[in-house]
Design a protein around this motif. Structure first.
Motif, mmCIF file in Angstrom:
data_model
loop_
_atom_site.group_PDB
_atom_site.id
_atom_site.type_symbol
_atom_site.label_atom_id
_atom_site.label_comp_id
_atom_site.label_asym_id
_atom_site.label_seq_id
_atom_site.Cartn_x
_atom_site.Cartn_y
_atom_site.Cartn_z
ATOM 1 N N THR A 235 -13.423 -1.870 8.633
ATOM 2 C CA THR A 235 -12.636 -1.103 9.396
ATOM 3 C C THR A 235 -11.043 -1.404 8.765
ATOM 4 O O THR A 235 -10.425 -0.371 8.578
ATOM 5 C CB THR A 235 -12.362 -1.255 10.862
ATOM 6 O OG1 THR A 235 -13.722 -0.692 11.367
ATOM 7 C CG2 THR A 235 -11.311 -0.679 11.433
ATOM 8 N N LEU A 236 -10.612 -2.578 8.876
ATOM 9 C CA LEU A 236 -9.187 -2.933 7.926
ATOM 10 C C LEU A 236 -9.192 -2.469 6.843
ATOM 11 O O LEU A 236 -8.058 -2.119 6.497
ATOM 12 C CB LEU A 236 -8.916 -4.369 8.508
ATOM 13 C CG LEU A 236 -8.954 -4.775 9.785
ATOM 14 C CD1 LEU A 236 -8.337 -6.229 9.732
ATOM 15 C CD2 LEU A 236 -7.823 -3.959 10.712
ATOM 16 N N LYS A 237 -10.391 -2.506 5.935
ATOM 17 C CA LYS A 237 -10.153 -2.318 4.464
ATOM 18 C C LYS A 237 -9.847 -0.646 4.405
ATOM 19 O O LYS A 237 -9.172 -0.273 3.520
ATOM 20 C CB LYS A 237 -11.442 -2.733 3.950
ATOM 21 C CG LYS A 237 -11.492 -2.315 2.327
ATOM 22 C CD LYS A 237 -13.034 -2.633 1.750
ATOM 23 C CE LYS A 237 -13.042 -2.422 0.313
ATOM 24 N NZ LYS A 237 -14.139 -2.337 -0.288
ATOM 25 N N THR A 238 -10.675 -0.032 5.301
ATOM 26 C CA THR A 238 -10.578 1.629 5.103
ATOM 27 C C THR A 238 -8.955 2.009 5.454
ATOM 28 O O THR A 238 -8.565 2.884 4.825
ATOM 29 C CB THR A 238 -11.368 2.271 6.169
ATOM 30 O OG1 THR A 238 -12.935 1.741 5.861
ATOM 31 C CG2 THR A 238 -11.206 3.617 6.085
ATOM 32 N N ILE A 239 -8.313 1.187 6.681
ATOM 33 C CA ILE A 239 -7.186 1.502 6.920
ATOM 34 C C ILE A 239 -5.983 1.158 5.965
ATOM 35 O O ILE A 239 -5.136 1.831 5.406
ATOM 36 C CB ILE A 239 -6.503 0.923 8.276
ATOM 37 C CG1 ILE A 239 -7.556 1.467 9.373
ATOM 38 C CG2 ILE A 239 -5.179 0.924 8.771
ATOM 39 C CD1 ILE A 239 -7.701 0.546 10.806
ATOM 40 N N ALA A 240 -6.275 -0.020 5.397
ATOM 41 C CA ALA A 240 -5.095 -0.462 4.443
ATOM 42 C C ALA A 240 -5.308 0.540 3.087
ATOM 43 O O ALA A 240 -4.263 0.700 2.578
ATOM 44 C CB ALA A 240 -5.537 -1.802 4.041
ATOM 45 N N GLU A 241 -6.265 0.860 2.655
ATOM 46 C CA GLU A 241 -6.711 1.579 1.409
ATOM 47 C C GLU A 241 -6.071 3.059 1.774
ATOM 48 O O GLU A 241 -5.434 3.681 0.669
ATOM 49 C CB GLU A 241 -8.182 1.766 1.105
ATOM 50 C CG GLU A 241 -8.746 0.724 0.492
ATOM 51 C CD GLU A 241 -10.252 0.435 0.343
ATOM 52 O OE1 GLU A 241 -10.977 1.533 0.765
ATOM 53 O OE2 GLU A 241 -10.657 -0.204 -0.647
ATOM 54 N N THR A 242 -6.201 3.612 2.863
ATOM 55 C CA THR A 242 -5.728 4.725 3.379
ATOM 56 C C THR A 242 -4.166 4.638 3.347
ATOM 57 O O THR A 242 -3.648 5.853 2.656
ATOM 58 C CB THR A 242 -6.108 5.167 4.629
ATOM 59 O OG1 THR A 242 -7.492 5.492 4.675
ATOM 60 C CG2 THR A 242 -5.594 6.508 5.121
ATOM 61 N N PHE A 243 -3.435 3.713 3.811
ATOM 62 C CA PHE A 243 -2.111 3.617 3.686
ATOM 63 C C PHE A 243 -1.702 3.704 2.133
ATOM 64 O O PHE A 243 -0.874 4.174 1.787
ATOM 65 C CB PHE A 243 -1.521 2.486 4.208
ATOM 66 C CG PHE A 243 -1.181 2.607 5.816
ATOM 67 C CD1 PHE A 243 -0.066 2.942 6.325
ATOM 68 C CD2 PHE A 243 -2.173 2.237 6.936
ATOM 69 C CE1 PHE A 243 0.095 3.405 7.511
ATOM 70 C CE2 PHE A 243 -2.095 2.461 8.185
ATOM 71 C CZ PHE A 243 -0.753 3.075 8.585
ATOM 72 N N GLU A 244 -2.275 3.009 1.302
ATOM 73 C CA GLU A 244 -1.891 2.700 -0.063
ATOM 74 C C GLU A 244 -2.197 4.095 -0.937
ATOM 75 O O GLU A 244 -1.374 4.169 -1.522
ATOM 76 C CB GLU A 244 -2.655 1.608 -0.527
ATOM 77 C CG GLU A 244 -2.295 0.393 -0.001
ATOM 78 C CD GLU A 244 -3.119 -0.942 -0.317
ATOM 79 O OE1 GLU A 244 -4.234 -0.747 -1.002
ATOM 80 O OE2 GLU A 244 -2.790 -2.115 0.061
ATOM 81 N N LYS A 245 -3.440 4.664 -0.482
ATOM 82 C CA LYS A 245 -3.579 5.942 -1.490
ATOM 83 C C LYS A 245 -2.814 7.189 -0.989
ATOM 84 O O LYS A 245 -2.433 7.830 -1.714
ATOM 85 C CB LYS A 245 -5.040 6.029 -1.317
ATOM 86 C CG LYS A 245 -5.797 5.137 -1.903
ATOM 87 C CD LYS A 245 -7.650 5.349 -1.774
ATOM 88 C CE LYS A 245 -8.381 4.535 -2.413
ATOM 89 N NZ LYS A 245 -10.008 4.871 -2.145
ATOM 90 N N THR A 246 -2.601 7.080 0.293
ATOM 91 C CA THR A 246 -2.024 8.367 0.894
ATOM 92 C C THR A 246 -0.337 8.371 0.926
ATOM 93 O O THR A 246 0.281 9.449 1.307
ATOM 94 C CB THR A 246 -2.603 8.966 1.967
ATOM 95 O OG1 THR A 246 -2.217 7.908 3.168
ATOM 96 C CG2 THR A 246 -3.999 9.130 1.970
ATOM 97 N N GLN A 247 0.037 7.030 0.834
ATOM 98 C CA GLN A 247 1.489 6.663 1.165
ATOM 99 C C GLN A 247 1.940 7.240 2.724
ATOM 100 O O GLN A 247 3.024 7.921 2.923
ATOM 101 C CB GLN A 247 2.415 7.275 0.236
ATOM 102 C CG GLN A 247 2.299 6.841 -1.108
ATOM 103 C CD GLN A 247 2.621 5.101 -1.171
ATOM 104 O OE1 GLN A 247 3.440 4.895 -0.966
ATOM 105 N NE2 GLN A 247 1.532 4.228 -1.410
ATOM 106 N N CYS A 248 0.849 7.334 3.668
ATOM 107 C CA CYS A 248 1.291 7.865 5.039
ATOM 108 C C CYS A 248 1.938 6.663 5.805
ATOM 109 O O CYS A 248 2.115 5.391 5.334
ATOM 110 C CB CYS A 248 -0.016 8.012 5.517
ATOM 111 S SG CYS A 248 -1.159 6.802 5.904
ATOM 112 N N ASP A 249 2.594 7.098 6.739
ATOM 113 C CA ASP A 249 3.344 6.162 7.695
ATOM 114 C C ASP A 249 2.393 5.859 8.899
ATOM 115 O O ASP A 249 2.661 4.816 9.597
ATOM 116 C CB ASP A 249 4.520 6.845 8.355
ATOM 117 C CG ASP A 249 5.434 7.341 7.018
ATOM 118 O OD1 ASP A 249 5.880 6.409 6.342
ATOM 119 O OD2 ASP A 249 5.631 8.400 7.065
ATOM 120 N N ALA A 250 1.408 6.625 9.269
ATOM 121 C CA ALA A 250 0.598 6.198 10.339
ATOM 122 C C ALA A 250 -1.036 6.763 10.479
ATOM 123 O O ALA A 250 -1.027 7.964 9.663
ATOM 124 C CB ALA A 250 1.054 6.812 11.668
#
Length: 252
Positions: free
Chosen positions: A99-114
């Motif tokens: 779960t945390l891996k998926t969240i961290a990778e999403t932030f890094e790949k998409t450059q999202c804020d939330a």
């Protein structure tokens, strides 16, 4: 990116072990885990202490009286040193070890804020699936919002928009989400996966009395945030939640 996970608890001895285990199993290791205990009278704190060494200095806790759920959440946010903050309730669990891996990778790949994701609601033993809440995307002006247990945001968003408003007893999370959804500079990303398992229940959905309390406070939240046709939006929002709950009961 460092993730701060916050668990608020009070007399949670029956469920907090499941929560702790789900965090301990995470494959993503760049996190800190903050437990904010409201001076529990049962064995909650003893359970937390028994896990402290297993987290290899990632787990920190405090135990003191607070002014309610959102006061405790605010304490955790003030303590947080991570780039991203997420809240996991003391009776919920992270759905998988990644779960945390998926969240961290999403932030890094998409450059999202939330980010937010699907939420699986289960029975009290976490065995049977009651329903899956898949929020996808919607319009906050029509009452839509992400499921709060799946919401992870950059710490700077709290710095910009403030903490949970303790004027509200059961809908301060809705108020916070409205505040940040109105900010067009914040980029949200929906992760189309179940990342959190939530136990069925809660004040806001605990029978007709719970719906009534939630309705009154949500209306105040909508008015405070200057949402047009607040009463109509709140009626539609409440009906949708009640219909979802009734459908889930019929399917069980």
């Amino acid at each position: 990116m460092k993730i701060t996970l916050i668990t608020v608890c009070y007399n949670s001895e029956a469920t907090i072990t499941d929560t702790l285990e789900s965090v301990l199993k995470q494959t993503y290791t760049n996190y800190e885990y903050l437990i904010i205990d409201g001076k529990s009278k049962d064995s909650t704190l003893d359970i937390v202490k028994s896990y402290e060494s297993r987290f290899n200095k990632k787990l920190k806790y405090i135990s003191e009286k607070d002014r309610g759920l959102y006061d405790a959440m605010n304490k955790g946010i003030k303590m947080a040193t991570g780039d991203i903050i997420g809240i996991i309730n003391s009776d919920d669990i992270l759905a998988s070890k990644n779960t945390l891996k998926t969240i961290a990778e999403t932030f890094e790949k998409t450059q999202c804020d939330a980010t937010y994701s699907n939420l699986e609601i289960r029975d009290e033993n976490l065995k049977k699936v009651i329903r899956i809440f898949s929020p996808k995307k919607g319009d906050y002006k029509l009452g839509w919002h992400p499921p709060h247990p799946t919401l992870y945001v950059k710490k700077e968003i709290y710095d910009k928009h403030g903490l949970y408003n303790q004027e509200f007893r059961i809908a301060a999370d809705y108020d916070f989400m409205l505040r940040i959804m109105k900010d067009k500079s914040i980029k949200f990303y929906f992760i189309d996966k179940v990342l959190v398992h939530m136990r069925e229940g809660g004040v806001s959905t605990n029978g007709l009395k719970g719906y009534y309390k939630s309705f009154k406070e949500s209306y105040r939240v909508l008015k405070k945030n200057k949402i047009k046709f607040s009463l109509i939006v709140n009626i539609i929002r409440t009906i949708k939640v009640m219909v979802q709950a009734l459908k889930a009961k019929k399917e069980v």
